[in-house]
Scaffold this active site. Structure first.
Site, short mmCIF file in Angstrom:
data_model
loop_
_atom_site.label_atom_id
_atom_site.label_comp_id
_atom_site.label_asym_id
_atom_site.label_seq_id
_atom_site.Cartn_x
_atom_site.Cartn_y
_atom_site.Cartn_z
N LYS A 13 0.83 -1.21 0.00
CA LYS A 13 0.00 0.00 0.00
C LYS A 13 0.87 1.27 0.00
CE LYS A 13 -2.08 -1.15 3.86
NZ LYS A 13 -1.40 -2.41 4.16
N ARG A 88 -9.88 0.35 8.22
CA ARG A 88 -9.32 -0.95 8.55
C ARG A 88 -10.31 -1.80 9.33
NH1 ARG A 88 -3.67 0.04 8.44
NH2 ARG A 88 -2.45 -1.57 9.42
N ARG A 122 12.00 -5.21 5.01
CA ARG A 122 11.57 -3.82 4.77
C ARG A 122 12.46 -2.83 5.53
NH1 ARG A 122 5.56 -1.84 5.60
NH2 ARG A 122 5.79 -2.82 7.65
N ARG A 153 11.02 -1.13 11.09
CA ARG A 153 9.86 -0.81 11.92
C ARG A 153 9.73 -1.78 13.09
NH1 ARG A 153 4.76 0.32 8.07
NH2 ARG A 153 3.81 -0.96 9.68
N ARG A 164 -0.35 -9.21 13.17
CA ARG A 164 -0.98 -8.22 12.28
C ARG A 164 -1.77 -8.91 11.17
NH1 ARG A 164 4.22 -5.31 10.61
NH2 ARG A 164 2.95 -4.15 9.13
P1 AP5 Z 1 4.82 -1.61 1.93
O1 AP5 Z 1 4.54 -0.72 0.77
O2 AP5 Z 1 5.49 -1.01 3.13
O3 AP5 Z 1 3.48 -2.37 2.38
P2 AP5 Z 1 2.22 -1.85 3.17
O4 AP5 Z 1 1.02 -2.50 2.57
O5 AP5 Z 1 2.22 -0.36 3.26
O6 AP5 Z 1 2.49 -2.53 4.57
P3 AP5 Z 1 2.36 -1.96 6.05
O7 AP5 Z 1 3.11 -2.90 6.93
O8 AP5 Z 1 2.74 -0.51 6.10
O9 AP5 Z 1 0.88 -2.11 6.31
P4 AP5 Z 1 0.21 -2.07 7.63
O10 AP5 Z 1 -1.17 -1.93 7.17
O11 AP5 Z 1 0.46 -3.23 8.53
O12 AP5 Z 1 0.92 -0.87 8.45
P5 AP5 Z 1 0.49 0.61 8.75
O13 AP5 Z 1 1.69 1.45 8.75
O14 AP5 Z 1 -0.66 1.00 7.91
O15 AP5 Z 1 5.69 -2.84 1.38
C1 AP5 Z 1 6.24 -3.81 2.27
C2 AP5 Z 1 7.62 -4.27 1.78
O16 AP5 Z 1 7.49 -4.92 0.52
C3 AP5 Z 1 8.61 -3.12 1.52
O17 AP5 Z 1 9.90 -3.57 1.86
C4 AP5 Z 1 8.52 -2.86 0.00
O18 AP5 Z 1 9.73 -2.34 -0.52
C5 AP5 Z 1 8.24 -4.27 -0.53
N1 AP5 Z 1 7.37 -4.28 -1.71
C6 AP5 Z 1 6.21 -3.58 -1.90
N2 AP5 Z 1 5.65 -3.91 -3.09
C7 AP5 Z 1 6.47 -4.85 -3.65
C8 AP5 Z 1 6.42 -5.60 -4.87
N3 AP5 Z 1 5.43 -5.45 -5.74
N4 AP5 Z 1 7.43 -6.48 -5.12
C9 AP5 Z 1 8.45 -6.66 -4.24
N5 AP5 Z 1 8.54 -5.98 -3.07
C10 AP5 Z 1 7.56 -5.10 -2.77
O19 AP5 Z 1 -0.03 0.47 10.25
C11 AP5 Z 1 0.85 0.22 11.32
C12 AP5 Z 1 0.07 0.17 12.63
O20 AP5 Z 1 -0.56 1.45 12.88
C13 AP5 Z 1 -1.07 -0.83 12.70
O21 AP5 Z 1 -0.62 -2.13 13.02
C14 AP5 Z 1 -1.94 -0.21 13.79
O22 AP5 Z 1 -1.41 -0.42 15.06
C15 AP5 Z 1 -1.84 1.28 13.47
N6 AP5 Z 1 -2.86 1.69 12.50
C16 AP5 Z 1 -2.64 2.22 11.25
N7 AP5 Z 1 -3.79 2.50 10.63
C17 AP5 Z 1 -4.78 2.15 11.49
C18 AP5 Z 1 -6.19 2.18 11.43
N8 AP5 Z 1 -6.83 2.62 10.32
N9 AP5 Z 1 -6.89 1.73 12.50
C19 AP5 Z 1 -6.28 1.29 13.61
N10 AP5 Z 1 -4.94 1.23 13.75
C20 AP5 Z 1 -4.20 1.65 12.70
MG MG Z 2 2.41 1.04 4.84
#
Ligand code: AP5
Ligand code: MG
Length: 207
Positions: A13, A88, A122, A153, A164
């Site tokens: 994402k 989410r 990552r 992270r 997660r």
């Molecule tokens: P990346 O682009 O970082 O993936 P992502 O989908 O953004 O993954 P996240 O871990 O950020 O998602 P998340 O939803 O768990 O975390 P968030 O920060 O939102 O890609 C991942 C890796 O793969 C990277 O190394 C990248 O280079 C590689 N990659 C990407 N695409 C690729 C491809 N096509 N081919 C090869 N490699 C690739 O949330 C974190 C925390 O915040 C949550 O756990 C929660 O505690 C809180 N939080 C956030 N939003 C909410 C909400 N709405 N409600 C409640 N709590 C929330």
């Molecule tokens: Mg992300």
């Protein structure tokens, strides 16, 4: 355009949002990045969400909804935005429907095994919010985009990633059906290179 990026942790994402914001000239609203900024600056909110995030749990809906509502009311969101990591839960999606009318929700569909590999390598740049993978970095400590210091992270440990993913299955996965019923769902196979997945997103957006 008002877009939502749906997908499991590690589905790409953040990576796709960073590419789309340049192309579409609209901001990326990542709730994860907003919370991480509060954590770094040790604000009262940051201290409140520290343990929740480190364990991979979700921040309570009411806190998250209020933050997004305020952020989307800002001027730079007038012409659209990309929501990355919000909504989410069904409660968050229903709340969003009361104050915004999104155009499309793009679901990036990626196999679990691939996700675990991606998250274990990552690297994240807290300075420019860039996301990278060790396999493509010459130096795994320096951001190739802005020169900032890359971090691992706190929630990318194997046990937390599994937690997660479980929470995703229980709480976030039902959003796919939610947006399908609204006729807003676009699904993209995310099991391919960054450029290929990005091309697929651009092509479904043109449909
Ligand atoms: P990346 O682009 O970082 O993936 P992502 O989908 O953004 O993954 P996240 O871990 O950020 O998602 P998340 O939803 O768990 O975390 P968030 O920060 O939102 O890609 C991942 C890796 O793969 C990277 O190394 C990248 O280079 C590689 N990659 C990407 N695409 C690729 C491809 N096509 N081919 C090869 N490699 C690739 O949330 C974190 C925390 O915040 C949550 O756990 C929660 O505690 C809180 N939080 C956030 N939003 C909410 C909400 N709405 N409600 C409640 N709590 C929330
Ligand atoms: Mg992300």
């Amino acid at each position: 355009m008002k877009l939502i990026l749906l997908g499991a942790p590690g589905s790409g994402k953040g990576t796709m949002a960073q590419k789309l914001i340049t192309n579409l000239e609209i901001p990326q609203i990542s709730t994860g990045d907003i919370f991480r900024k509060h954590l770094k600056e040790e604000t009262p909110l940051g201290l409140k969400v520290k343990e929740i995030m480190a364990s991979g749990q979700l921040v309570p809906d009411e806190i998250t909804i209020e933050i997004v509502k305020d952020r989307l009311a800002q001027d730079d969101c007038k012409n659209g935005y990309i929501l990355d990591g919000f909504p989410r839960s069904i409660v968050q999606a229903q709340a969003l429907d009361t104050f915004q009318d999104v155009d499309k929700a793009i679901n990036i569909d990626v196999d679990k095994e691939t996700i675990v590999k991606r998250l274990s390598g990552r690297r994240f740049c807290p300075t420019c919010n860039g996301t990278f993978h060790v396999s493509t970095l010459e130096n795994s400590e320096v951001c190739p985009a802005c020169g900032g210091k890359l971090i691992v992270r706190a929630d990318d440990s194997e046990a937390t990633v599994r937690n997660r993913l479980e929470i995703y299955d229980q709480t976030t996965f039902p959003l796919i059906e939610y947006y399908e019923k609204q006729g807003k769902l676009l699904t993209v196979d995310g099991n391919a290179s960054v450029e290929e997945v990005y091309g697929r997103i651009l092509s479904v957006l043109k449909q």
